[in-house]
Design a protein around this motif. Structure first.
Motif, PDB file in Angstrom:
ATOM      1  N   ASN A  78     -41.407   1.775   9.454  1.00 32.97           N
ATOM      2  CA  ASN A  78     -41.505   2.866  10.568  1.00 32.97           C
ATOM      3  C   ASN A  78     -42.453   3.748   9.833  1.00 32.97           C
ATOM      4  O   ASN A  78     -42.134   4.512   8.849  1.00 32.97           O
ATOM      5  N   ASN A  79     -43.616   4.011  10.402  1.00 36.17           N
ATOM      6  CA  ASN A  79     -44.685   4.853   9.827  1.00 36.17           C
ATOM      7  C   ASN A  79     -45.432   5.672  10.837  1.00 36.17           C
ATOM      8  O   ASN A  79     -45.638   5.359  11.977  1.00 36.17           O
ATOM      9  N   ALA A  80     -45.594   7.120  10.439  1.00 35.93           N
ATOM     10  CA  ALA A  80     -46.687   7.974  11.316  1.00 35.93           C
ATOM     11  C   ALA A  80     -47.831   8.266  10.580  1.00 35.93           C
ATOM     12  O   ALA A  80     -47.865   8.205   9.465  1.00 35.93           O
ATOM     13  N   MET A  81     -49.041   8.513  11.241  1.00 32.22           N
ATOM     14  CA  MET A  81     -50.186   8.803  10.581  1.00 32.22           C
ATOM     15  C   MET A  81     -50.241  10.402  10.132  1.00 32.22           C
ATOM     16  O   MET A  81     -50.822  10.883   9.134  1.00 32.22           O
ATOM     17  N   THR A  82     -49.489  11.184  11.037  1.00 35.37           N
ATOM     18  CA  THR A  82     -49.515  12.760  10.594  1.00 35.37           C
ATOM     19  C   THR A  82     -48.110  13.267  10.391  1.00 35.37           C
ATOM     20  O   THR A  82     -47.259  12.787  10.363  1.00 35.37           O
ATOM     21  N   LEU A  83     -48.093  14.398   9.625  1.00 36.92           N
ATOM     22  CA  LEU A  83     -47.156  15.255   9.012  1.00 36.92           C
ATOM     23  C   LEU A  83     -46.649  16.244   9.992  1.00 36.92           C
ATOM     24  O   LEU A  83     -47.316  17.047  10.527  1.00 36.92           O
ATOM     25  N   LYS A  84     -45.433  16.188  10.469  1.00 33.64           N
ATOM     26  CA  LYS A  84     -44.836  17.597  11.228  1.00 33.64           C
ATOM     27  C   LYS A  84     -44.553  18.665  10.321  1.00 33.64           C
ATOM     28  O   LYS A  84     -44.350  18.568   9.140  1.00 33.64           O
ATOM     29  N   ALA A  85     -44.643  19.951  11.105  1.00 38.51           N
ATOM     30  CA  ALA A  85     -44.297  21.179  10.155  1.00 38.51           C
ATOM     31  C   ALA A  85     -43.287  21.242   9.499  1.00 38.51           C
ATOM     32  O   ALA A  85     -42.903  21.758   8.408  1.00 38.51           O
ATOM     33  N   ASP A  86     -41.930  20.639  10.258  1.00 37.01           N
ATOM     34  CA  ASP A  86     -40.678  20.660   9.502  1.00 37.01           C
ATOM     35  C   ASP A  86     -40.767  19.812   8.046  1.00 37.01           C
ATOM     36  O   ASP A  86     -39.994  20.057   7.129  1.00 37.01           O
ATOM     37  N   THR A  87     -41.592  18.691   7.986  1.00 34.13           N
ATOM     38  CA  THR A  87     -41.687  18.132   6.905  1.00 34.13           C
ATOM     39  C   THR A  87     -42.584  18.636   5.698  1.00 34.13           C
ATOM     40  O   THR A  87     -42.098  18.838   4.509  1.00 34.13           O
ATOM     41  N   LEU A  88     -43.564  19.465   6.272  1.00 41.53           N
ATOM     42  CA  LEU A  88     -44.157  20.332   5.312  1.00 41.53           C
ATOM     43  C   LEU A  88     -43.345  21.280   4.564  1.00 41.53           C
ATOM     44  O   LEU A  88     -43.433  21.656   3.468  1.00 41.53           O
ATOM     45  N   PHE A  89     -42.509  21.843   5.721  1.00 44.88           N
ATOM     46  CA  PHE A  89     -41.666  23.001   5.126  1.00 44.88           C
ATOM     47  C   PHE A  89     -40.650  22.623   4.066  1.00 44.88           C
ATOM     48  O   PHE A  89     -40.309  23.142   3.070  1.00 44.88           O
ATOM     49  N   SER A  90     -40.023  21.258   4.446  1.00 47.05           N
ATOM     50  CA  SER A  90     -38.940  20.762   3.500  1.00 47.05           C
ATOM     51  C   SER A  90     -39.675  20.636   2.065  1.00 47.05           C
ATOM     52  O   SER A  90     -39.152  20.904   1.068  1.00 47.05           O
ATOM     53  N   ALA A  91     -40.831  19.893   2.100  1.00 45.93           N
ATOM     54  CA  ALA A  91     -41.732  19.628   0.747  1.00 45.93           C
ATOM     55  C   ALA A  91     -41.970  21.183   0.164  1.00 45.93           C
ATOM     56  O   ALA A  91     -41.914  21.148  -1.108  1.00 45.93           O
ATOM     57  N   LEU A  92     -42.430  22.130   0.893  1.00 50.44           N
ATOM     58  CA  LEU A  92     -42.902  23.309   0.251  1.00 50.44           C
ATOM     59  C   LEU A  92     -41.464  23.864  -0.381  1.00 50.44           C
ATOM     60  O   LEU A  92     -41.438  24.526  -1.498  1.00 50.44           O
ATOM     61  N   CYS A  93     -40.352  23.785   0.366  1.00 44.35           N
ATOM     62  CA  CYS A  93     -39.160  24.328  -0.265  1.00 44.35           C
ATOM     63  C   CYS A  93     -38.760  23.685  -1.538  1.00 44.35           C
ATOM     64  O   CYS A  93     -38.152  24.270  -2.475  1.00 44.35           O
ATOM     65  N   SER A  94     -38.876  22.405  -1.491  1.00 42.53           N
ATOM     66  CA  SER A  94     -38.531  21.575  -2.782  1.00 42.53           C
ATOM     67  C   SER A  94     -39.413  22.120  -4.036  1.00 42.53           C
ATOM     68  O   SER A  94     -38.861  22.205  -5.146  1.00 42.53           O
ATOM     69  N   GLU A  95     -40.663  22.285  -3.751  1.00 42.36           N
ATOM     70  CA  GLU A  95     -41.597  22.729  -5.093  1.00 42.36           C
ATOM     71  C   GLU A  95     -41.257  24.270  -5.045  1.00 42.36           C
ATOM     72  O   GLU A  95     -41.382  24.639  -6.376  1.00 42.36           O
ATOM     73  N   ALA A  96     -40.826  25.048  -4.209  1.00 46.15           N
ATOM     74  CA  ALA A  96     -40.469  26.365  -4.494  1.00 46.15           C
ATOM     75  C   ALA A  96     -39.213  26.407  -5.186  1.00 46.15           C
ATOM     76  O   ALA A  96     -39.029  27.424  -6.023  1.00 46.15           O
ATOM     77  N   ASP A  97     -38.152  25.580  -4.933  1.00 49.55           N
ATOM     78  CA  ASP A  97     -36.967  25.310  -5.772  1.00 49.55           C
ATOM     79  C   ASP A  97     -37.357  25.249  -7.218  1.00 49.55           C
ATOM     80  O   ASP A  97     -36.657  25.691  -8.187  1.00 49.55           O
ATOM     81  N   ILE A  98     -38.378  24.524  -7.505  1.00 50.69           N
ATOM     82  CA  ILE A  98     -38.633  24.232  -8.924  1.00 50.69           C
ATOM     83  C   ILE A  98     -39.180  25.193  -9.581  1.00 50.69           C
ATOM     84  O   ILE A  98     -39.125  25.424 -10.732  1.00 50.69           O
ATOM     85  N   SER A  99     -39.974  26.044  -8.741  1.00 51.16           N
ATOM     86  CA  SER A  99     -40.640  27.349  -9.278  1.00 51.16           C
ATOM     87  C   SER A  99     -39.643  28.458  -9.102  1.00 51.16           C
ATOM     88  O   SER A  99     -40.359  29.689  -9.362  1.00 51.16           O
ATOM     89  N   ASN A 100     -38.672  28.480  -8.835  1.00 53.96           N
ATOM     90  CA  ASN A 100     -37.540  29.518  -8.477  1.00 53.96           C
ATOM     91  C   ASN A 100     -37.974  30.477  -7.683  1.00 53.96           C
ATOM     92  O   ASN A 100     -37.728  31.720  -7.819  1.00 53.96           O
ATOM     93  N   CYS A 101     -38.589  30.195  -6.486  1.00 50.29           N
ATOM     94  CA  CYS A 101     -39.026  31.250  -5.604  1.00 50.29           C
ATOM     95  C   CYS A 101     -38.729  30.674  -4.181  1.00 50.29           C
ATOM     96  O   CYS A 101     -39.112  31.002  -3.105  1.00 50.29           O
ATOM     97  N   ALA A 102     -37.578  30.010  -4.147  1.00 48.90           N
ATOM     98  CA  ALA A 102     -37.095  29.251  -2.794  1.00 48.90           C
ATOM     99  C   ALA A 102     -36.569  30.535  -1.925  1.00 48.90           C
ATOM    100  O   ALA A 102     -36.895  30.257  -0.656  1.00 48.90           O
TER     101      ALA A 102
END
Length: 317
Positions: A27-51
């Motif tokens: 099951n696969n999509a070509m584009t990324l939804k904004a909520d998927t981007l948001f979750s990925a950004l929050c994960s990176e921010a968690d690593i950087s202590n700025c979540a």
């Protein structure tokens, strides 16, 4: 608001589920939804202590995201507006296959003027310069190595590989240069880590490229975002809050998409997120709305959020 448009040039295949509840890895999509981007950004921010700083900026509306859409070379594409033909207009049956093939429109006056004429006359607009294919789907066979005496189990993973000069782009609106710098930094780190599913297998890696606002297509988008028009094309799959819903749906044409899935966090266990149904990007609305950052779960350490604040493109339909 200050607007930033960025390109994601993928160096490895992208695996991203459609969010419709299917658990099959094909099951696969070509584009990324904004909520998927948001979750990925929050994960990176968690690593950087700025979540906490990042989530606060999103909640306050100081940062807004679009879904991602395809590009080809310098051309940026937008979803075809979900808008029927005007009453008493006869459908162009002879060109139905060409019409059906067009899922994306170049972000320019010529393409949207042609679409405007089409829904008002029923006559097919020119598709000579409109690209209809940006990526191909491939399926790879993988093996899950069993523990102990368990047998190795094969499984298939579907992914997207973009054609030459193609990829995804997105739009960010920020209230300050500091917020813009934070988001760009997190996006660059996300490109190294990977986005979507199967990142542990090397999927979803990309390089980030910022697009000049002087670009013809970027200019069309930014002008539309600042245009207070009688109709708006939704660029962010999102859901109005309860107080906005009735007003927002008045005179609207839209599709609904399911948003669910699991939450992965460095500071807590995996949690199944509450399911919601969003208006898809490409929906045509008569009224603006603010949306929200919804709480969709909680682990032992923190709340889990889903992004739902829109960007709306003013258009003449």
């Amino acid at each position: 608001m200050n607007y930033c448009i960025y390109k994601m040039r993928f160096s490895t295949p992208l695996h991203c589920g459609r969010g419709d509840g299917a658990v099959d890895l094909t099951n696969n999509a070509m584009t990324l939804k904004a909520d998927t981007l948001f979750s990925a950004l929050c994960s990176e921010a968690d690593i950087s202590n700025c979540a906490d700083e990042l989530i606060s900026a999103f909640k306050n509306g100081d940062i807004l995201l679009s879904d991602t859409f395809p590009f080809y070379d310098e051309q940026l594409y937008l979803p075809v507006p979900i808008c029927p033909l005007k009453p008493d207009v006869k459908f162009d049956v002879g060109n139905r296959k060409k019409i059906k093939a067009v899922k994306w429109l170049p972000a320019c006056d010529e393409a949207f003027s042609g679409f405007h004429d089409y829904i008002n006359s029923g006559n097919m607009f020119s598709t000579d310069n409109i690209k209809t294919s940006f990526a191909k789907q491939k399926t790879d066979a993988k093996n899950c190595i069993g523990s102990g005496n368990d047998d190795t189990k094969p499984f298939d993973v579907s992914s997207i590989e973009f054609e030459d000069k193609c990829g995804l782009y997105g739009i960010i609106a920020c209230s300050s240069q500091e917020n813009a710098a934070m988001i760009i930094s997190l996006l660059k780190r996300t490109g190294i880590s990977g986005i979507g599913g199967q990142v542990s297998r090397g999927y979803g890696k990309f390089s980030l490229e910022l697009i000049s606002n002087d670009n013809e297509y970027a200019g069309f988008i930014i002008n539309g975002l600042e245009n207070d028009s009688s109709s708006f094309v939704l660029l962010t799959s999102s859901l109005p809050n309860e107080n906005e819903l009735e007003m927002c749906l008045e005179g609207a044409y839209f599709n609904l998409i399911r948003r669910g899935g699991l939450s992965y966090s460095l500071r807590g266990s995996m949690v199944k997120k509450h399911t919601q149904y969003y208006l898809s990007s490409g929906s045509v609305l008569k009224h603006r709305f603010s949306g929200d950052i919804y709480t969709v779960g909680k682990n032992e350490k923190h709340d889990i959020y889903r992004y739902s604040k829109p960007l709306l493109l003013g258009v003449n339909l």
